[in-house]
Design an enzyme around this catalytic site. Structure first.
Site, PDB file in Angstrom:
ATOM      1  N   ASN A   9       0.849  -1.039   0.098  1.00  0.00           N
ATOM      2  CA  ASN A   9       0.023  -0.070  -0.035  1.00  0.00           C
ATOM      3  C   ASN A   9       1.015   1.231   0.096  1.00  0.00           C
ATOM      4  OD1 ASN A   9      -1.675   2.047   0.654  1.00  0.00           O
ATOM      5  ND2 ASN A   9      -2.677   1.271   2.336  1.00  0.00           N
ATOM      6  N   ARG A  93      -2.553  -1.947  -3.338  1.00  0.00           N
ATOM      7  CA  ARG A  93      -3.699  -1.120  -3.300  1.00  0.00           C
ATOM      8  C   ARG A  93      -3.560  -0.125  -4.294  1.00  0.00           C
ATOM      9  NH1 ARG A  93      -4.933   3.689   1.115  1.00  0.00           N
ATOM     10  NH2 ARG A  93      -7.096   4.040   0.458  1.00  0.00           N
ATOM     11  N   HIS A 181     -12.401   4.236  -0.330  1.00  0.00           N
ATOM     12  CA  HIS A 181     -12.174   3.345   0.924  1.00  0.00           C
ATOM     13  C   HIS A 181     -12.931   2.082   0.731  1.00  0.00           C
ATOM     14  CE1 HIS A 181     -11.843   7.658   2.740  1.00  0.00           C
ATOM     15  NE2 HIS A 181     -10.501   6.964   2.845  1.00  0.00           N
ATOM     16  N   ARG A 241      -7.955  17.570   3.174  1.00  0.00           N
ATOM     17  CA  ARG A 241      -9.111  18.035   2.077  1.00  0.00           C
ATOM     18  C   ARG A 241     -10.248  18.571   2.788  1.00  0.00           C
ATOM     19  NH1 ARG A 241      -8.869  11.813  -0.013  1.00  0.00           N
ATOM     20  NH2 ARG A 241      -7.417  11.713   1.607  1.00  0.00           N
ATOM     21  N   GLU A 379      -7.516  -3.403   5.273  1.00  0.00           N
ATOM     22  CA  GLU A 379      -7.403  -3.202   3.881  1.00  0.00           C
ATOM     23  C   GLU A 379      -6.590  -4.109   3.474  1.00  0.00           C
ATOM     24  OE1 GLU A 379      -7.154   0.756   4.906  1.00  0.00           O
ATOM     25  OE2 GLU A 379      -8.407   1.397   3.442  1.00  0.00           O
TER      26      GLU A 379
END
Ligand code: ADP
Length: 401
Positions: A9, A93, A181, A241, A379
């Protein structure tokens, strides 16, 4: 000689990884999980075993300046630790799969070229994800590389949930809501029957609250809607963000304030949200420990947005049976969970303070109309499952974390 599979990742300044090993005659199991942080500044490798015990923690040479260098440093550690073993697959990922990639995909030069076209839609993540694929392919020629997308889990949403209301000719260029996500939500959906069986197949809102933050509305463990859209800028306030923004603001930045496209990109991806509001930090832990009014305002806005969007997704689902908190803030901050739940009291949410302080998994009272849970996400395990399944390494799917 054991086989192992890697999960990578790759981010802008970190490379997170997991090693899954398959001793002779046995199934796949997690052998190590770690990361190289501070790439380009003060790189450091840390690795833990499946029980969380430290396997190594070492400063790396300052020449580790980019993802390729980091991968070389990881390869050196892998040789030292697993010398004589064979890498049989690498799962990556990849944040954006666009409209073309609806599930995990074995990387070919053609696939890679198509994924590069999506870089402008995820400038904070995609370039680093793809650089890791290229670097790993060069260093491990012949070893299959699998891309697992954050967007895939959301495919299958209704036409209105995916719609961006612009003219058809623009929509045909791929302008639609994708959602992100997805690997996290897919993992949560996969463990709900075990962790929270009472809500597993009901109407659930999952709050993935980390540096990036979003909500996903699940019905029967399928994604019905989510707060992130075409890019990972929409929805909730995040570390750097802004979340949902009146598009007129962007027009004004260009036309009134004469920002360049690059300046707008940097502002929206790196200088807004918690860091923009507070001027202090993008890190929730830091902000919660500060007294400055700007820090408080940033936290207040984060909670406000989350509660407001939970209301919106509750409307989409026609009611809610469960709320699940996950990721860095969702898993670790009783204060943020409590404040969001207080703001959702109108839905019938009632928090059990002691359970919330100890991290659950169930943190609502018996009388709460909606049950509330804390479920750690994983994940990397989701990527390992997909990679294993796609490469015929099916046993990886059942491994403990
Ligand atoms: P990512 O994987 O997107 O980098 P994480 O899921 O690791 O993000 O979440 C990072 C966020 O979680 C940071 O804002 C960090 O401050 C926050 N966090 C971690 N632990 C805590 C804590 N105990 N209390 C509050 N926030 C926390």
């Amino acid at each position: 000689m054991d086989d192992y599979a890697l999960v990578l990742n790759a981010g802008s300044s970190s490379l997170k990884f997991c090693v899954f090993q398959r001793p002779r005659g046995e199934g796949w199991r997690l052998a190590a999980r770690g990361q190289i942080e501070g790439i380009g500044s003060s790189p450091q490798l840390s690795v833990k075993d499946p029980d969380g015990q430290c396997l190594t923690k070492q400063k790396l040479d300052a020449t580790v300046r980019n993802g390729r260098d980091a991968l070389d440093a990881l390869a050196a550690w892998l040789r030292f630790k697993y010398g004589g073993s064979r890498v049989v697959g690498v799962g990556h990922r990849v944040v954006h799969g666009g409209s073309r990639f609806k599930g995990p995909t074995v990387i070919t030069p053609q696939v890679l070229a198509e994924l590069y076209e999506l870089v402008p839609l995820a400038p904070l993540h995609q370039p680093y994800n793809l650089a890791a694929i290229e670097a790993a392919s060069e260093r491990l020629p012949g070893v299959p590389q699998v891309a697992c997308f954050d967007t895939s889990f959301h495919r299958g949403q209704s036409a209105v949930a995916e719609l961006i209301p612009l003219p058809r000719e623009l929509r045909e260029l791929g302008l639609q809501r994708y959602g992100f996500h997805g690997l996290s939500y897919e993992y949560i959906a996969s463990v709900l029957p075990e962790v929270a069986p009472s809500i597993a197949n009901e109407r659930v809102i999952v709050a993935h609250l980390g540096s990036g933050a979003s909500l996903c509305a699940l019905k029967d463990r399928k994604s019905v809607d989510s707060t992130l859209g075409f890019t990972a800028l929409d929805g909730l306030c995040m570390g750097t963000r802004p979340g949902a923004l009146d598009p007129g603001v962007v027009l004004h930045l260009f036309q009134g304030l004469k920002f360049s496209a690059k300046e707008v990109e940097t502002l929206l991806y790196k200088k807004s949200g918690l860091i923009g509001i507070s001027g202090i930090s993008n890190d929730m832990r830091d902000l919660l420990g500060r007294r400055e009014p700007e820090a408080r305002l940033a936290v207040d806005y984060f909670v406000y947005c989350a509660a407001k969007e939970i209301g919106a997704l509750a409307a989409v689902l026609g009611g809610v049976d469960g709320i699940v908190f996950t990721a860095g803030i969702g898993e670790n901050s009783p204060e943020i969970r409590e404040r969001i739940c207080e703001a959702c009291a109108w839905l019938g949410v009632e928090i059990d303070d002691a359970a919330n302080d100890s991290g659950g998994p169930k943190i609502s009272t018996e009388g709460s109309k909606i049950s509330v849970w804390v479920v750690p996400t994983n994940e990397e395990l989701m990527i390992a499952r997909h990679t294993g399944a796609l490469l015929g390494l099916a046993k990886a799917a059942q491994e403990r974390t």
